[in-house]
Design an enzyme around this catalytic site. Structure first.
Site, PDB file in Angstrom:
ATOM      1  N   PHE A 298       0.865  -1.183   0.000  1.00 42.24           N
ATOM      2  CA  PHE A 298       0.000   0.000   0.000  1.00 42.24           C
ATOM      3  C   PHE A 298       0.898   1.228   0.000  1.00 42.24           C
ATOM      4  CE2 PHE A 298      -4.651   0.666   1.322  1.00 42.24           C
ATOM      5  CZ  PHE A 298      -5.124  -0.258   0.410  1.00 42.24           C
TER       6      PHE A 298
ATOM      7  N   GLN B 208      -7.836  14.472   4.008  1.00 45.46           N
ATOM      8  CA  GLN B 208      -7.227  13.639   2.964  1.00 45.46           C
ATOM      9  C   GLN B 208      -8.082  13.616   1.700  1.00 45.46           C
ATOM     10  OE1 GLN B 208      -6.529   9.082   3.302  1.00 45.46           O
ATOM     11  NE2 GLN B 208      -4.553  10.112   3.297  1.00 45.46           N
TER      12      GLN B 208
ATOM     13  N   HIS C 258      -8.306  11.524  -1.626  1.00 40.36           N
ATOM     14  CA  HIS C 258      -7.813  10.262  -2.193  1.00 40.36           C
ATOM     15  C   HIS C 258      -7.605  10.431  -3.695  1.00 40.36           C
ATOM     16  CE1 HIS C 258      -7.521   6.054  -3.222  1.00 40.36           C
ATOM     17  NE2 HIS C 258      -7.562   5.717  -1.937  1.00 40.36           N
TER      18      HIS C 258
ATOM     19  N   LEU D 274     -15.000   5.506  -4.512  1.00 42.23           N
ATOM     20  CA  LEU D 274     -13.577   5.181  -4.390  1.00 42.23           C
ATOM     21  C   LEU D 274     -13.160   3.993  -5.258  1.00 42.23           C
ATOM     22  CD1 LEU D 274     -10.958   5.748  -2.603  1.00 42.23           C
ATOM     23  CD2 LEU D 274     -11.642   3.691  -1.388  1.00 42.23           C
TER      24      LEU D 274
ATOM     25  N   GLU E  80      -6.924   1.911  -3.260  1.00 41.53           N
ATOM     26  CA  GLU E  80      -5.469   1.918  -3.424  1.00 41.53           C
ATOM     27  C   GLU E  80      -4.955   0.501  -3.701  1.00 41.53           C
ATOM     28  OE1 GLU E  80      -3.672   4.720  -0.889  1.00 41.53           O
ATOM     29  OE2 GLU E  80      -1.979   3.432  -0.439  1.00 41.53           O
TER      30      GLU E  80
ATOM     31  N   ARG F  65      -0.649   9.221  -0.364  1.00 37.73           N
ATOM     32  CA  ARG F  65      -1.831   9.745  -1.079  1.00 37.73           C
ATOM     33  C   ARG F  65      -1.756  11.236  -1.395  1.00 37.73           C
ATOM     34  NH1 ARG F  65      -6.533   6.363   2.134  1.00 37.73           N
ATOM     35  NH2 ARG F  65      -6.012   4.412   1.095  1.00 37.73           N
TER      36      ARG F  65
ATOM     37  N   HIS G 178     -11.768  12.240   1.247  1.00 34.38           N
ATOM     38  CA  HIS G 178     -11.827  10.829   1.635  1.00 34.38           C
ATOM     39  C   HIS G 178     -11.810  10.620   3.141  1.00 34.38           C
ATOM     40  CE1 HIS G 178     -11.294   6.546   1.230  1.00 34.38           C
ATOM     41  NE2 HIS G 178     -10.125   6.552   1.831  1.00 34.38           N
TER      42      HIS G 178
ATOM     43  N   ARG H 245      -2.791  10.577   6.425  1.00 39.52           N
ATOM     44  CA  ARG H 245      -2.971   9.177   6.823  1.00 39.52           C
ATOM     45  C   ARG H 245      -2.471   8.247   5.728  1.00 39.52           C
ATOM     46  NH1 ARG H 245      -6.852   5.026   5.906  1.00 39.52           N
ATOM     47  NH2 ARG H 245      -8.215   6.378   4.700  1.00 39.52           N
TER      48      ARG H 245
HETATM   49  C1  LIG Z   1     -14.747   4.255   0.457  1.00 35.15           C
HETATM   50  C2  LIG Z   1     -13.787   4.147   1.598  1.00 35.15           C
HETATM   51  C3  LIG Z   1     -12.829   3.149   1.614  1.00 35.15           C
HETATM   52  C4  LIG Z   1     -11.930   3.028   2.678  1.00 35.15           C
HETATM   53  N1  LIG Z   1     -11.006   2.020   2.678  1.00 35.15           N
HETATM   54  C5  LIG Z   1     -10.167   1.888   3.740  1.00 35.15           C
HETATM   55  C6  LIG Z   1      -9.234   0.811   3.812  1.00 35.15           C
HETATM   56  O1  LIG Z   1      -9.165  -0.042   2.932  1.00 35.15           O
HETATM   57  N2  LIG Z   1      -8.408   0.739   4.886  1.00 35.15           N
HETATM   58  C7  LIG Z   1      -8.438   1.645   5.882  1.00 35.15           C
HETATM   59  O2  LIG Z   1      -7.658   1.520   6.822  1.00 35.15           O
HETATM   60  N3  LIG Z   1      -9.337   2.669   5.852  1.00 35.15           N
HETATM   61  C8  LIG Z   1     -10.208   2.797   4.817  1.00 35.15           C
HETATM   62  N4  LIG Z   1     -11.101   3.835   4.798  1.00 35.15           N
HETATM   63  C9  LIG Z   1     -11.278   4.661   5.998  1.00 35.15           C
HETATM   64  C10 LIG Z   1     -12.098   3.887   7.031  1.00 35.15           C
HETATM   65  O3  LIG Z   1     -12.934   2.971   6.390  1.00 35.15           O
HETATM   66  C11 LIG Z   1     -12.952   4.802   7.894  1.00 35.15           C
HETATM   67  O4  LIG Z   1     -12.156   5.817   8.442  1.00 35.15           O
HETATM   68  C12 LIG Z   1     -13.580   4.000   9.017  1.00 35.15           C
HETATM   69  O5  LIG Z   1     -14.265   2.880   8.520  1.00 35.15           O
HETATM   70  C13 LIG Z   1     -14.524   4.826   9.862  1.00 35.15           C
HETATM   71  O6  LIG Z   1     -15.044   3.972  10.844  1.00 35.15           O
HETATM   72  P1  LIG Z   1     -15.828   4.550  12.088  1.00 35.15           P
HETATM   73  O7  LIG Z   1     -16.245   3.399  12.922  1.00 35.15           O
HETATM   74  O8  LIG Z   1     -15.048   5.634  12.712  1.00 35.15           O
HETATM   75  O9  LIG Z   1     -17.121   5.240  11.402  1.00 35.15           O
HETATM   76  P2  LIG Z   1     -18.312   4.605  10.532  1.00 35.15           P
HETATM   77  O10 LIG Z   1     -18.045   3.249  10.066  1.00 35.15           O
HETATM   78  O11 LIG Z   1     -18.661   5.647   9.520  1.00 35.15           O
HETATM   79  O12 LIG Z   1     -19.480   4.507  11.572  1.00 35.15           O
HETATM   80  C14 LIG Z   1     -20.073   5.660  12.125  1.00 35.15           C
HETATM   81  C15 LIG Z   1     -21.281   5.211  12.919  1.00 35.15           C
HETATM   82  O13 LIG Z   1     -21.760   6.319  13.650  1.00 35.15           O
HETATM   83  C16 LIG Z   1     -23.175   6.386  13.553  1.00 35.15           C
HETATM   84  N5  LIG Z   1     -23.556   7.783  13.743  1.00 35.15           N
HETATM   85  C17 LIG Z   1     -23.037   8.882  13.158  1.00 35.15           C
HETATM   86  N6  LIG Z   1     -23.649   9.992  13.616  1.00 35.15           N
HETATM   87  C18 LIG Z   1     -24.576   9.575  14.516  1.00 35.15           C
HETATM   88  C19 LIG Z   1     -25.542  10.239  15.314  1.00 35.15           C
HETATM   89  N7  LIG Z   1     -25.688  11.562  15.295  1.00 35.15           N
HETATM   90  N8  LIG Z   1     -26.342   9.498  16.096  1.00 35.15           N
HETATM   91  C20 LIG Z   1     -26.232   8.140  16.137  1.00 35.15           C
HETATM   92  N9  LIG Z   1     -25.339   7.469  15.385  1.00 35.15           N
HETATM   93  C21 LIG Z   1     -24.530   8.174  14.606  1.00 35.15           C
HETATM   94  C22 LIG Z   1     -23.491   5.812  12.182  1.00 35.15           C
HETATM   95  O14 LIG Z   1     -24.786   5.293  12.178  1.00 35.15           O
HETATM   96  C23 LIG Z   1     -22.441   4.712  12.076  1.00 35.15           C
HETATM   97  O15 LIG Z   1     -22.941   3.524  12.660  1.00 35.15           O
HETATM   98  C24 LIG Z   1     -11.994   3.962   3.727  1.00 35.15           C
HETATM   99  C25 LIG Z   1     -12.945   4.978   3.712  1.00 35.15           C
HETATM  100  C26 LIG Z   1     -13.834   5.078   2.657  1.00 35.15           C
HETATM  101  C27 LIG Z   1     -14.815   6.214   2.649  1.00 35.15           C
END
Ligand SMILES: Cc1cc2nc3c(=O)[nH]c(=O)nc-3n(C[C@H](O)[C@H](O)[C@H](O)COP(=O)(O)OP(=O)(O)OC[C@H]3O[C@@H](n4cnc5c(N)ncnc54)[C@H](O)[C@@H]3O)c2cc1C
Length: 627
Positions: free
Chosen positions: A113, A233, A235, A245, A248, A281, A346, A381
């Site tokens: 990566f 970031q 992407h 997306l 990568e 990135r 991203h 990142r």
């Molecule tokens: C398309 C894409 C591909 C990616 N690929 C990678 C990868 O391959 N490797 C890597 O390391 N990172 C990757 N990333 C980054 C990584 O996936 C994210 O940073 C990470 O998954 C975020 O996880 P999280 O648990 O913080 O938030 P999320 O998975 O977004 O979860 C947020 C949660 O909060 C809840 N929520 C939000 N606001 C409220 C509210 N007001 N009240 C109640 N609930 C709420 C939502 O319902 C959800 O359940 C990628 C990001 C994207 C966008």
């Protein structure tokens, strides 16, 4: 009123891992989430999880790559914890049944990566996040952890002490999207915010519509500083028409970037002579836009990402999802044609300031995942480092909130350590020009928060500390605010305000930034903020009222757009993802420090705290960053 030991707000990767950890410590834990957990945006993660699992690799190399990738703005203790704990957490996922891709001998596969000195990205096809989410959700169901899904948390129940670091968080206020009821949730031990990203600040983003930064906005207004928000970031490989997306992982498997002249520009024009397409990135995004600006883009907008030479067998084995995305969202057959790609928002490197246990400066309030800033990513990142952050720091926050003693965190939060006031800097922020809110803001449309409670002010700042009372008062305040939004029958709708905000942020606070554009963005944000005073919800219904939810979310986007832009305008240097036209060099003497932003009752205040470069056994000396 609902009551649990630990409340986890969000059912994505960070929230699920935190909930499992708190449950394992014996806590009565509940998840409150606006989406069903498996619809969380973690499910969109494609490429993989960085973990030093193989012989020849070790956590020190992972930590070094991460520090270099961060352009020396990450904190060494947090980075080292990430690198040390990621292998165990990744193996834990495997033991829970996560279907990682494997080699012929049965060992878990790892791919290269960007910015990594070793192929350490562990993956499950190009659907890593989807499998991660389902694997952990199974564990949540198995343990009988209560999930309140389709409950929108609209505010925190925090005491009214004048000094934010004296405040305590006793719960949250949530709106049941299915019935329209507003209820209080009391947390006996702690609330963990795990609300994910804020991509909806921009109009070209890989993030889902639900990624509106609710957690950081609520914590900020309750008195927790936001850290390093200017580092956004972009992407390098998103589909031009939708922002979807293209992982990568495509470049990790050998995909190549070409300009309109058919040149492999990463090498041809010396953007990254060693790593080429697999540079970090920020480097690749700037290279692509430079090609477009120099007339070598396709349709003046994008470049090509080609994976045809990898062959059908390898593509369908490791990148099948990419074929579907390119076909469904851009009408391109990745087996036959190169895919058009351009940079898109991203990931937010900054967020809610926490220590390594996820604790903020408010007692009982934690954060983990993309909404938090612990800080492992600094100014940029590395791909594959967000998913390990979710499981490593999600687990730590869960354990700590449940009462487990993990020892003192090495990073202090709030304004307690060595700090530098904004006044000591030559900051270009003009007093008054960017004031975050007027007094009326706190009245109705904005609602206010515990830190700005009207009664408390009338009482001369008398603190309400009794937990039930703190939650009850917050419920009343939210009921008044939401009723007002529903009863008002004329005014401006959130959609036009959100579009104006997104357009200005995409135009002015993107990969390339300059002073004029950043000042323009601040003016535009202020206009949107003023217009929001007259916002109304056209749909009066109580059930599944997305108009109402989006209206509340738009207020969060306004506060966060301003936080990003204020930090970007003040930081007159080029570091990681933050490039400034007038200041194209990294200024370590002046800027080896974190940007902190306090809400300060609606008049944002910038201050700074030093970056920690001393790790367990060594100090990371800033070096020139080349790939
Ligand atoms: C398309 C894409 C591909 C990616 N690929 C990678 C990868 O391959 N490797 C890597 O390391 N990172 C990757 N990333 C980054 C990584 O996936 C994210 O940073 C990470 O998954 C975020 O996880 P999280 O648990 O913080 O938030 P999320 O998975 O977004 O979860 C947020 C949660 O909060 C809840 N929520 C939000 N606001 C409220 C509210 N007001 N009240 C109640 N609930 C709420 C939502 O319902 C959800 O359940 C990628 C990001 C994207 C966008």
């Amino acid at each position: 009123m609902h009551e649990h030991d630990v409340l986890v707000i969000g059912g994505g990767g960070a929230g699920l891992r935190a909930a499992i950890a708190a449950h394992e410590e014996g806590a009565d834990v509940a998840i409150v989430t606006k989406l069903h957990p498996v619809r969380s945006h973690t499910g969109a993660a494609e490429g993989g999880i960085n973990a030093a699992l193989r012989e020849g690799d070790d956590w020190e190399l992972h930590a070094y790559d991460t520090m270099k990738g961060s352009d020396y703005l990450g904190d060494a203790p947090a980075i080292e914890t990430l690198a040390q704990d990621s292998p165990e957490e990744t193996v834990q996922l495997e033991n829970w049944g996560m279907p990682f891709s494997r080699e012929d001998d049965g060992t878990v596969s790892q791919r290269p990566f960007g910015g990594l000195s070793f192929a350490r990205t562990t993956y499950a096809g190009a659907e890593t996040g989807h499998h991660m989410l389902h694997t952990m959700y199974e564990q949540v169901v198995k343990r009988g952890i209560q999930v309140y899904d389709e409950w929108y948390v609209s505010d925190l129940a925090v005491t009214d002490h004048d000094d934010p670091s004296d405040r305590e968080c006793h719960g949250v206020i949530a709106y049941d999207i299915k019935t329209g009821q507003i209820e209080g949730f009391k947390a006996r031990n702690g609330v963990i915010l795990a609300t994910g990203g804020l991509g909806q600040v921009y109009d070209h983003t890989t993030n889902a519509v639900a990624n509106t930064g609710d957690g950081p906005a609520m914590a900020y207004r309750a008195g927790v500083p936001l850290e390093d928000m200017e580092f956004v970031q972009f992407h390098p490989t998103t589909l031009p028409s939708t922002g979807v997306l293209i992982s990568e992982g495509v470049r990790g498997e050998g995909g190549i970037l070409y300009n309109s002249e058919g040149e492999r520009f990463m090498f041809e024009y010396g953007y990254a002579n060693n790593d080429g397409e697999l540079a970090s990135r920020d480097v690749v995004s700037r290279a692509e836009l430079t090609e477009v600006n120099n007339g070598r883009g396709v349709e003046d907008e994008y470049v090509y990402l080609d994976m045809r030479h990898l062959g059908e067998e390898r593509i369908t084995d490791r990148l099948e999802n990419i074929l579907h995305l390119a076909r469904d969202f851009e009408g391109v057959d990745g087996l036959e044609e190169p895919m058009p790609v351009k940079p898109g928002q991203h990931y937010e490197m900054g967020g809610i300031e926490t220590d390594e246990n996820g604790l903020t400066c408010i007692d009982g309030l934690y954060a983990a995942g993309e909404c938090a800033c612990v800080s492992v990513h600094g100014s940029n990142r590395l791909g594959g480092n967000a998913l390990p952050e979710l499981i490593v720091f999600g687990a730590r926050a869960g354990r700590h909130a449940a009462g487990s003693d993990l020892g003192e965190a090495e990073i202090t939060t709030g304004r307690t350590g060595e700090i530098e006031e904004e006044d000591g800097l030559d900051t270009p922020v003009e007093p008054g020009a960017v004031s975050a809110s007027t007094e009326e803001d706190d009245a109705v449309a904005d609602g206010g928060n515990a830190g700005g409670d009207d009664d408390a002010v009338a009482d001369g700042g008398a603190a309400v500390v009794e937990p039930d009372e703190t939650v009850r008062r917050a419920v009343e305040r939210e009921r008044t605010r939401i009723e007002h939004l529903l009863e008002k029958d004329t005014g401006v709708q959130h959609a036009s305000l959100r579009a104006d905000l997104q357009e200005s942020m995409t135009e002015n606070v993107n990969v390339f930034r300059n002073e004029e554009g950043l000042k323009q963005a601040l003016e535009d944000i202020q206009e949107v903020r003023e217009a929001y005073q007259d916002v109304y919800v056209s749909d009066p219904s109580r059930t599944f009222n997305t108009d109402l939810i989006h209206t509340i979310e738009t207020r969060n986007l306004i506060d966060l757009a301003e936080a990003i832009t204020l930090g970007a305008l003040a930081r007159d240097e080029f570091r990681g993802a933050h490039w400034r036209q007038e200041h194209q060099e990294r200024k370590d003497d002046e800027w080896l420090k974190h940007t902190m932003l306090s809400w300060n009752e609606g008049t944002p205040e910038l201050w700074y705290k030093p970056t920690i470069l001393e790790g367990e056994d060594k100090t990371y000396e800033p070096k020139e960053r080349s790939y």
